[in-house]
Design a protein around this motif. Structure first.
Motif, PDB file in Angstrom:
ATOM      1  N   LYS A 454     -33.141 -81.925  47.053  1.00 45.79           N
ATOM      2  CA  LYS A 454     -33.638 -81.880  48.435  1.00 45.79           C
ATOM      3  C   LYS A 454     -32.950 -80.782  49.237  1.00 45.79           C
ATOM      4  CE  LYS A 454     -30.503 -85.547  49.989  1.00 45.79           C
ATOM      5  NZ  LYS A 454     -30.423 -86.878  50.642  1.00 45.79           N
ATOM      6  N   GLU A 455     -31.693 -80.454  48.901  1.00 43.59           N
ATOM      7  CA  GLU A 455     -31.006 -79.380  49.613  1.00 43.59           C
ATOM      8  C   GLU A 455     -31.680 -78.035  49.364  1.00 43.59           C
ATOM      9  OE1 GLU A 455     -26.949 -79.402  48.505  1.00 43.59           O
ATOM     10  OE2 GLU A 455     -26.530 -81.390  49.360  1.00 43.59           O
ATOM     11  N   TYR A 456     -32.213 -77.851  48.166  1.00 44.15           N
ATOM     12  CA  TYR A 456     -32.922 -76.609  47.867  1.00 44.15           C
ATOM     13  C   TYR A 456     -34.141 -76.458  48.773  1.00 44.15           C
ATOM     14  CZ  TYR A 456     -36.090 -73.491  45.344  1.00 44.15           C
ATOM     15  OH  TYR A 456     -36.973 -72.488  45.014  1.00 44.15           O
ATOM     16  N   TYR A 457     -34.900 -77.522  48.941  1.00 44.72           N
ATOM     17  CA  TYR A 457     -36.085 -77.464  49.794  1.00 44.72           C
ATOM     18  C   TYR A 457     -35.687 -77.324  51.266  1.00 44.72           C
ATOM     19  CZ  TYR A 457     -38.720 -78.837  45.677  1.00 44.72           C
ATOM     20  OH  TYR A 457     -39.289 -78.866  44.425  1.00 44.72           O
ATOM     21  N   PHE A 458     -34.532 -77.910  51.630  1.00 44.90           N
ATOM     22  CA  PHE A 458     -34.055 -77.764  53.006  1.00 44.90           C
ATOM     23  C   PHE A 458     -33.717 -76.303  53.301  1.00 44.90           C
ATOM     24  CE2 PHE A 458     -30.529 -77.854  56.117  1.00 44.90           C
ATOM     25  CZ  PHE A 458     -31.196 -78.449  57.177  1.00 44.90           C
ATOM     26  N   ARG A 459     -33.075 -75.635  52.355  1.00 42.38           N
ATOM     27  CA  ARG A 459     -32.746 -74.211  52.539  1.00 42.38           C
ATOM     28  C   ARG A 459     -34.014 -73.356  52.580  1.00 42.38           C
ATOM     29  NH1 ARG A 459     -28.617 -75.518  48.726  1.00 42.38           N
ATOM     30  NH2 ARG A 459     -29.892 -74.588  47.064  1.00 42.38           N
ATOM     31  N   VAL A 460     -35.008 -73.706  51.746  1.00 46.88           N
ATOM     32  CA  VAL A 460     -36.272 -72.967  51.755  1.00 46.88           C
ATOM     33  C   VAL A 460     -36.949 -73.092  53.117  1.00 46.88           C
ATOM     34  CG1 VAL A 460     -38.587 -72.847  50.772  1.00 46.88           C
ATOM     35  CG2 VAL A 460     -36.605 -73.086  49.280  1.00 46.88           C
ATOM     36  N   ILE A 461     -36.952 -74.308  53.674  1.00 52.06           N
ATOM     37  CA  ILE A 461     -37.572 -74.523  54.992  1.00 52.06           C
ATOM     38  C   ILE A 461     -36.836 -73.727  56.066  1.00 52.06           C
ATOM     39  CG2 ILE A 461     -38.026 -76.259  56.762  1.00 52.06           C
ATOM     40  CD1 ILE A 461     -38.502 -78.268  54.505  1.00 52.06           C
ATOM     41  N   GLN A 462     -35.509 -73.668  55.962  1.00 56.87           N
ATOM     42  CA  GLN A 462     -34.743 -72.897  56.945  1.00 56.87           C
ATOM     43  C   GLN A 462     -35.086 -71.406  56.870  1.00 56.87           C
ATOM     44  OE1 GLN A 462     -30.630 -73.936  56.167  1.00 56.87           O
ATOM     45  NE2 GLN A 462     -30.594 -75.322  57.935  1.00 56.87           N
ATOM     46  N   LYS A 466     -36.672 -69.083  59.887  1.00 55.93           N
ATOM     47  CA  LYS A 466     -36.088 -67.820  60.346  1.00 55.93           C
ATOM     48  C   LYS A 466     -37.085 -66.669  60.246  1.00 55.93           C
ATOM     49  CE  LYS A 466     -31.295 -69.008  59.248  1.00 55.93           C
ATOM     50  NZ  LYS A 466     -30.111 -68.675  58.414  1.00 55.93           N
ATOM     51  N   PHE A 467     -37.893 -66.712  59.173  1.00 56.92           N
ATOM     52  CA  PHE A 467     -38.884 -65.650  59.005  1.00 56.92           C
ATOM     53  C   PHE A 467     -39.957 -65.721  60.086  1.00 56.92           C
ATOM     54  CE2 PHE A 467     -42.919 -64.199  57.140  1.00 56.92           C
ATOM     55  CZ  PHE A 467     -42.588 -62.883  56.843  1.00 56.92           C
ATOM     56  N   LEU A 468     -40.361 -66.932  60.466  1.00 52.39           N
ATOM     57  CA  LEU A 468     -41.395 -67.095  61.485  1.00 52.39           C
ATOM     58  C   LEU A 468     -40.869 -66.755  62.874  1.00 52.39           C
ATOM     59  CD1 LEU A 468     -43.112 -70.405  60.273  1.00 52.39           C
ATOM     60  CD2 LEU A 468     -43.949 -68.074  60.009  1.00 52.39           C
TER      61      LEU A 468
END
Length: 477
Positions: A454-462, A466-468
């Motif tokens: 779940k931490e991997y997906y949390f970092r992806v969402i972050q 940031k990109f948006l």
């Protein structure tokens, strides 16, 4: 065999044995819950119930093995991943494929044993279980007369008692309708006693202070009969309870069912059924071609190209006075043909459906055996990815994948039985669907994927957030 192989096999066998018996217990409980209404109240001996459970358990072994392999493989590799043993093995240069190789061999052996069990043991267990269940479901409930309720399970008698004492023997205000031997009698008594013989084959009623009314008819019922009334102080009646006894039918009546045959017997049965099916086809073809000939080749006297007809409707070439007769004769011919072919068509459909059921059963023995290997190829990489031991998380993932397997298995079997799909493709549908998933999980496990982190997906969402934010408009001053 190297120490590493012994270690992984020993780690796997413990959870496998435990999960197998737990899974088998759950499946047996599901069976008992389904047929609980047919088992309760029949007065069955403990020996009969234990036989039914034992035979049913044997028939469910091949269904329990894939789930046990899946759950135990997830637990095994999840425990190794949680304790970082997999990390240590990979850091020492041992690949995941080398690590799962001994267990793959073990699961292949389990798959072969599952096929042998399904081919030689399950047909016998099915014969015993199905015949025993049929005898139980068709047996009468145990003898039990309730107060205020008409009881008519004894042949030719209907009994009602207004009250029963706590000793379950003394009865009050008894009404008995006797239709035995074509008679029409009614017996009324103030009280009485019920007594069962030691072998429970006969029930004796000893009635007190009552009357017996019987209407006797003359032969042919052409004239009214005589009404006879008899009073009594004591009156004894015997009821035969042999119909309540649990009797076994001849098991040979069930032996021809496809579930009671092994692979060789199924091959012989399919060959015999196909010969009968082909005979129906020949009979129908002969019947149709004699009455409605269809010429395959043109006669030598025919023109190379037939001249076009100058009529739009065939009725134009029939004289008006003969038109009605021709149409009626054509309709009658079609009706006669449809009537003659209706019964052979139904028999052909029945035989074809029976062939499909035999082919489905033939494929089932191989499908469930191969599912053990497929489930291991899913469970081993899945356990190394989730890195969670115990029974919680592995059980969730095992149930999800087993539900997927079971849904596609039932859909494929139904489509194969109905002829929508080939029997081999329908019965192997679940394994065909899960094999790409197994390959995907193996690739992800070899590359140390963070698929279930779940931490991997949390970092992806972050990163996405940031990109948006770069595209947001700056506030104007």
């Amino acid at each position: 065999m190297k120490k590493l192989d012994k270690l992984i096999i020993k780690t796997f066998l413990g959870p496998f044995v435990a999960t197998f018996f737990v899974t088998l217990f759950v499946l047996v409980m599901q069976f008992l819950w389904k047929y609980v209404d047919d088992l309760v109240g029949k007065g069955l001996d403990t020996n009969v119930i234990m036989q039914l459970i034992a035979y049913t358990s044997a028939t469910l072994v091949t269904l329990a093995l894939p789930l046990a392999v899946l759950l135990s493989s997830i637990m095994t590799f999840g425990n190794l991943g949680e304790s970082f043993e997999l990390v240590a093995l990979k850091s020492s240069g041992i690949s995941l494929l080398r690590f799962i190789r001994p267990l793959l061999f073990v699961c292949t052996v389990i798959s072969i044993l599952a096929f042998l069990f399904a081919n030689y043991v399950i047909p016998v267990a099915n014969l015993q279980a199905k015949s025993l269940l049929y005898d139980i479901t068709n047996s009468k409930p145990a003898f039990n007369i309730k107060a205020g309720v008409f009881y008519n399970d004894i042949p030719d008698y209907t009994i009602k008692v207004a009250q029963k004492d706590n000793d379950n023997q003394t009865i009050h205000q008894v009404i008995i309708y006797d239709r035995k031997g074509g008679s029409n009698a009614v017996i009324l008594a103030e009280k009485g006693q019920m007594m069962l013989t030691a072998n429970k084959r006969y029930l004796y009623f000893i009635l007190e202070n009552g009357w017996r009314y019987e209407e006797r008819y003359s032969r042919g019922y052409t004239v009214p009969g005589d009404m006879i009334r008899q009073g009594f102080k004591k009156y004894s009646m015997a009821f035969n309870l042999s119909s309540f006894a649990f009797n076994r039918l001849n098991m040979d009546l069930f032996a021809s069912n496809q579930q009671m045959l092994n692979v060789r017997q199924l091959d012989v049965a399919i060959d015999s059924l196909q010969k009968v099916e082909n005979q129906y086809s020949k009979t129908i073809n002969a019947y149709v071609t004699v009455r409605y000939p269809f010429y395959k080749w043109k006669d030598s006297a025919w023109a190379a190209s037939a001249p076009p007809l100058k009529v739009k409707n065939f009725e134009e070439i029939i004289p008006e006075k003969n038109r009605r007769m021709v149409i009626e004769r054509a309709e009658q011919s079609v009706r006669e043909t449809m009537s003659a072919l209706e019964q052979p068509s139904l028999e052909y459909t029945e035989k074809h459906g029976l062939i499909l059921m035999h082919k489905v059963e033939w494929q089932r023995k191989f499908t469930l055996a191969a599912a053990c290997v497929v489930m291991f190829l899913i469970g081993a990489p899945l356990g190394s990815i989730i890195r969670k031991g115990g029974l919680g998380t592995p059980l969730v993932f095992a149930v999800i994948f087993f539900v997927i397997f079971n849904v596609f298995f039932m859909i494929g079997e139904k489509m194969a039985r109905n002829g929508v799909m080939f029997t081999w493709s329908g019965m192997w549908l679940s394994n065909i669907v899960l094999m790409p998933i197994a390959g995907f999980l193996i690739v992800k496990a070899m590359n140390d994927s963070q698929l279930f982190n779940k931490e991997y997906y949390f970092r992806v969402i972050q990163k996405i957030e940031k990109f948006l934010q770069r595209f947001k408009k700056q506030p104007t001053t």
